[in-house]
Design a protein around this motif. Structure first.
Motif, PDB file in Angstrom:
ATOM      1  N   LEU A  45     -28.230 144.623  35.214  1.00 12.24           N
ATOM      2  CA  LEU A  45     -28.082 145.454  36.409  1.00 12.24           C
ATOM      3  C   LEU A  45     -26.738 145.191  37.093  1.00 12.24           C
ATOM      4  O   LEU A  45     -26.295 144.041  37.198  1.00 12.24           O
ATOM      5  N   TRP A  47     -24.547 146.353  40.672  1.00 17.96           N
ATOM      6  CA  TRP A  47     -24.515 147.067  41.933  1.00 17.96           C
ATOM      7  C   TRP A  47     -23.275 147.941  42.011  1.00 17.96           C
ATOM      8  O   TRP A  47     -22.170 147.481  41.713  1.00 17.96           O
ATOM      9  N   TYR A  95     -30.205 153.711  39.034  1.00 18.49           N
ATOM     10  CA  TYR A  95     -31.311 153.548  39.970  1.00 18.49           C
ATOM     11  C   TYR A  95     -30.792 153.596  41.405  1.00 18.49           C
ATOM     12  O   TYR A  95     -29.727 153.043  41.705  1.00 18.49           O
ATOM     13  N   TYR A 107     -32.060 142.842  50.843  1.00 23.85           N
ATOM     14  CA  TYR A 107     -32.784 142.888  49.575  1.00 23.85           C
ATOM     15  C   TYR A 107     -33.159 144.322  49.215  1.00 23.85           C
ATOM     16  O   TYR A 107     -33.541 145.113  50.067  1.00 23.85           O
ATOM     17  N   PHE A 108     -33.083 144.620  47.908  1.00 26.04           N
ATOM     18  CA  PHE A 108     -33.513 145.927  47.428  1.00 26.04           C
ATOM     19  C   PHE A 108     -35.033 145.904  47.294  1.00 26.04           C
ATOM     20  O   PHE A 108     -35.562 145.374  46.315  1.00 26.04           O
ATOM     21  N   TRP A 111     -37.504 150.775  44.772  1.00 23.89           N
ATOM     22  CA  TRP A 111     -36.606 151.357  43.784  1.00 23.89           C
ATOM     23  C   TRP A 111     -37.077 152.736  43.353  1.00 23.89           C
ATOM     24  O   TRP A 111     -38.292 152.997  43.279  1.00 23.89           O
ATOM     25  N   GLY A 112     -36.106 153.603  43.036  1.00 21.03           N
ATOM     26  CA  GLY A 112     -36.435 154.865  42.404  1.00 21.03           C
ATOM     27  C   GLY A 112     -36.796 154.650  40.944  1.00 21.03           C
ATOM     28  O   GLY A 112     -36.639 153.539  40.411  1.00 21.03           O
ATOM     29  N   GLN A 113     -37.255 155.719  40.295  1.00 21.82           N
ATOM     30  CA  GLN A 113     -37.711 155.599  38.903  1.00 21.82           C
ATOM     31  C   GLN A 113     -36.554 155.600  37.907  1.00 21.82           C
ATOM     32  O   GLN A 113     -36.756 155.320  36.730  1.00 21.82           O
TER      33      GLN A 113
ATOM     34  N   LEU B  38     -31.357 135.010  48.141  1.00 26.10           N
ATOM     35  CA  LEU B  38     -31.643 134.949  46.714  1.00 26.10           C
ATOM     36  C   LEU B  38     -32.993 135.600  46.460  1.00 26.10           C
ATOM     37  O   LEU B  38     -33.983 135.276  47.138  1.00 26.10           O
ATOM     38  N   LEU B  41     -36.298 139.731  40.618  1.00 25.18           N
ATOM     39  CA  LEU B  41     -36.855 141.039  40.298  1.00 25.18           C
ATOM     40  C   LEU B  41     -37.458 141.016  38.900  1.00 25.18           C
ATOM     41  O   LEU B  41     -37.003 140.269  38.033  1.00 25.18           O
ATOM     42  N   GLN B  43     -38.518 143.533  35.657  1.00 25.09           N
ATOM     43  CA  GLN B  43     -38.400 144.859  35.053  1.00 25.09           C
ATOM     44  C   GLN B  43     -39.277 144.906  33.807  1.00 25.09           C
ATOM     45  O   GLN B  43     -38.924 144.344  32.766  1.00 25.09           O
ATOM     46  N   GLN B  47     -39.651 150.532  32.783  1.00 26.91           N
ATOM     47  CA  GLN B  47     -39.893 150.690  34.224  1.00 26.91           C
ATOM     48  C   GLN B  47     -38.641 150.330  35.019  1.00 26.91           C
ATOM     49  O   GLN B  47     -37.766 149.613  34.524  1.00 26.91           O
ATOM     50  N   PRO B  48     -38.565 150.792  36.277  1.00 28.53           N
ATOM     51  CA  PRO B  48     -37.469 150.328  37.132  1.00 28.53           C
ATOM     52  C   PRO B  48     -37.717 148.891  37.560  1.00 28.53           C
ATOM     53  O   PRO B  48     -38.848 148.386  37.461  1.00 28.53           O
ATOM     54  N   PRO B  49     -36.690 148.226  38.037  1.00 31.67           N
ATOM     55  CA  PRO B  49     -36.899 146.872  38.578  1.00 31.67           C
ATOM     56  C   PRO B  49     -37.839 146.914  39.776  1.00 31.67           C
ATOM     57  O   PRO B  49     -37.983 147.944  40.443  1.00 31.67           O
ATOM     58  N   LEU B  51     -39.067 144.308  43.153  1.00 28.94           N
ATOM     59  CA  LEU B  51     -38.828 143.069  43.885  1.00 28.94           C
ATOM     60  C   LEU B  51     -40.057 142.171  43.827  1.00 28.94           C
ATOM     61  O   LEU B  51     -41.165 142.587  44.142  1.00 28.94           O
ATOM     62  N   TYR B  54     -38.199 137.226  47.590  1.00 31.52           N
ATOM     63  CA  TYR B  54     -36.987 137.327  48.393  1.00 31.52           C
ATOM     64  C   TYR B  54     -36.822 136.059  49.226  1.00 31.52           C
ATOM     65  O   TYR B  54     -37.796 135.305  49.417  1.00 31.52           O
ATOM     66  N   PHE B  60     -42.994 139.279  47.700  1.00 27.62           N
ATOM     67  CA  PHE B  60     -43.000 140.624  48.272  1.00 27.62           C
ATOM     68  C   PHE B  60     -44.430 141.150  48.259  1.00 27.62           C
ATOM     69  O   PHE B  60     -45.311 140.625  47.559  1.00 27.62           O
ATOM     70  N   TYR B  92     -34.773 139.130  36.618  1.00 31.08           N
ATOM     71  CA  TYR B  92     -33.397 138.968  37.101  1.00 31.08           C
ATOM     72  C   TYR B  92     -33.395 138.208  38.427  1.00 31.08           C
ATOM     73  O   TYR B  92     -34.189 138.519  39.322  1.00 31.08           O
ATOM     74  N   MET B  94     -31.028 137.689  41.768  1.00 35.57           N
ATOM     75  CA  MET B  94     -30.021 138.501  42.435  1.00 35.57           C
ATOM     76  C   MET B  94     -29.601 137.814  43.728  1.00 35.57           C
ATOM     77  O   MET B  94     -30.449 137.390  44.507  1.00 35.57           O
ATOM     78  N   TRP B 100     -23.616 142.037  46.243  1.00 33.91           N
ATOM     79  CA  TRP B 100     -24.805 141.829  45.400  1.00 33.91           C
ATOM     80  C   TRP B 100     -24.368 141.587  43.953  1.00 33.91           C
ATOM     81  O   TRP B 100     -23.569 142.354  43.406  1.00 33.91           O
ATOM     82  N   PHE B 102     -26.224 140.253  40.039  1.00 28.82           N
ATOM     83  CA  PHE B 102     -27.449 139.946  39.322  1.00 28.82           C
ATOM     84  C   PHE B 102     -27.161 138.940  38.206  1.00 28.82           C
ATOM     85  O   PHE B 102     -26.059 138.915  37.649  1.00 28.82           O
ATOM     86  N   GLN B 104     -28.009 137.686  34.234  1.00 28.19           N
ATOM     87  CA  GLN B 104     -28.006 138.495  33.007  1.00 28.19           C
ATOM     88  C   GLN B 104     -29.407 138.951  32.596  1.00 28.19           C
ATOM     89  O   GLN B 104     -29.546 139.834  31.752  1.00 28.19           O
TER      90      GLN B 104
END
Lengths: 121, 111
Positions: A45, A47, A95, A107-108, A111-113, B38, B41, B43, B47-49, B51, B54, B60, B92, B94, B100, B102, B104
């Motif tokens: 990922l 940013w 994303y 913090y994120f 998230w979108g898909q 810090l 996440l 994934q 799928q999307p990541p 959270l 945090y 979360f 990940y 982050m 920001w 991340f 690897q």
């Protein structure tokens, strides 16, 4: 319920322009920063930049400054990521993600898909 | 730029056994406001990541308590107390102390 819904997959040719979108709902869209994150095929990922829809204040990662444009239309709770001239190396999943508030500031949190962008001749 | 380095990059785990992922930053993540920004996440495949953790150790909303985070300064750890099939994916770290970045990613898979 907080939701970020992104536009659908795109297939483009090198040199073409593109604008993808991210529509927020379930919260006050103008009160939270939105970020964009790139994920190249099989990679991690990165940013790209953030925008505050309330006043369109925008910040870019140095790696993406000048390569993309981030914008928002608060009247329709939508953020955008656009390219003026796509390259094959822009092929990736993109994303959008909301930056939280209070304890979750920076913090994120949602998230979108994702929107898959494929650039190929 | 702050560089985030995760180890291992791959972690085969037996169901029900613990897993641990380390994350090291190239400089301290303690912000001038005293906070350490810090997060971790998850994934899942396709799928999307999402959270998970945090502020180093806060779970979360909706995250099972088998996930825990710890660490300080430049060294951080994510632990899964008992891996379940739904935990398969890439994790990940982050940092959000200075913009920001991340790590690897660490792939958790079932043996």
């Amino acid at each position: 319920e907080v939701q970020l819904v992104q536009s659908g997959a795109e297939v483009k040719k090198p040199g073409e322009s593109l604008k993808i979108s991210c529509k927020g709902s379930g919260y006050s869209f103008t009160s939270y920063w939105i970020g964009w994150v790139r994920q190249m095929p099989g990679k991690g990922l990165e940013w790209m930049g953030i925008i505050y829809p309330g006043d369109s204040d925008t910040r870019y990662s140095p790696s993406f400054q000048g390569q993309v444009t981030i914008s928002a239309d608060k009247s329709i709770s939508t953020a955008y990521l656009q390219w003026s001239s796509l390259k094959a190396s822009d092929t990736a999943m993109y994303y959008c993600a909301r930056i939280g508030f209070g304890e979750l500031l920076s913090y994120f949190d949602y998230w979108g898909q994702g929107t898959l962008v494929t650039v190929s001749s | 730029d702050i560089v985030m380095t995760q180890t291992p990059l791959s972690s085969p785990v037996t169901l029900g056994q613990p897993a641990s992922i380390s994350c090291r930053s190239s400089q301290s993540l303690v912000h001038s406001d005293g906070n350490t920004y810090l997060s971790w996440l998850q994934q899942r495949p396709g799928q999307p990541p999402r959270l998970l953790i945090y502020k180093i150790s806060n779970r979360f909303s909706g995250v099972p308590d088998r996930f825990s985070g710890s660490g300080a300064g430049t060294d951080f750890t994510l632990k899964i107390s008992r891996v379940e099939a739904e935990d398969v994916g890439v994790y990940y770290c982050m940092q959000a102390t200075q913009l920001w970045t991340f790590g690897q990613g660490t792939k958790v898979e079932i043996k």
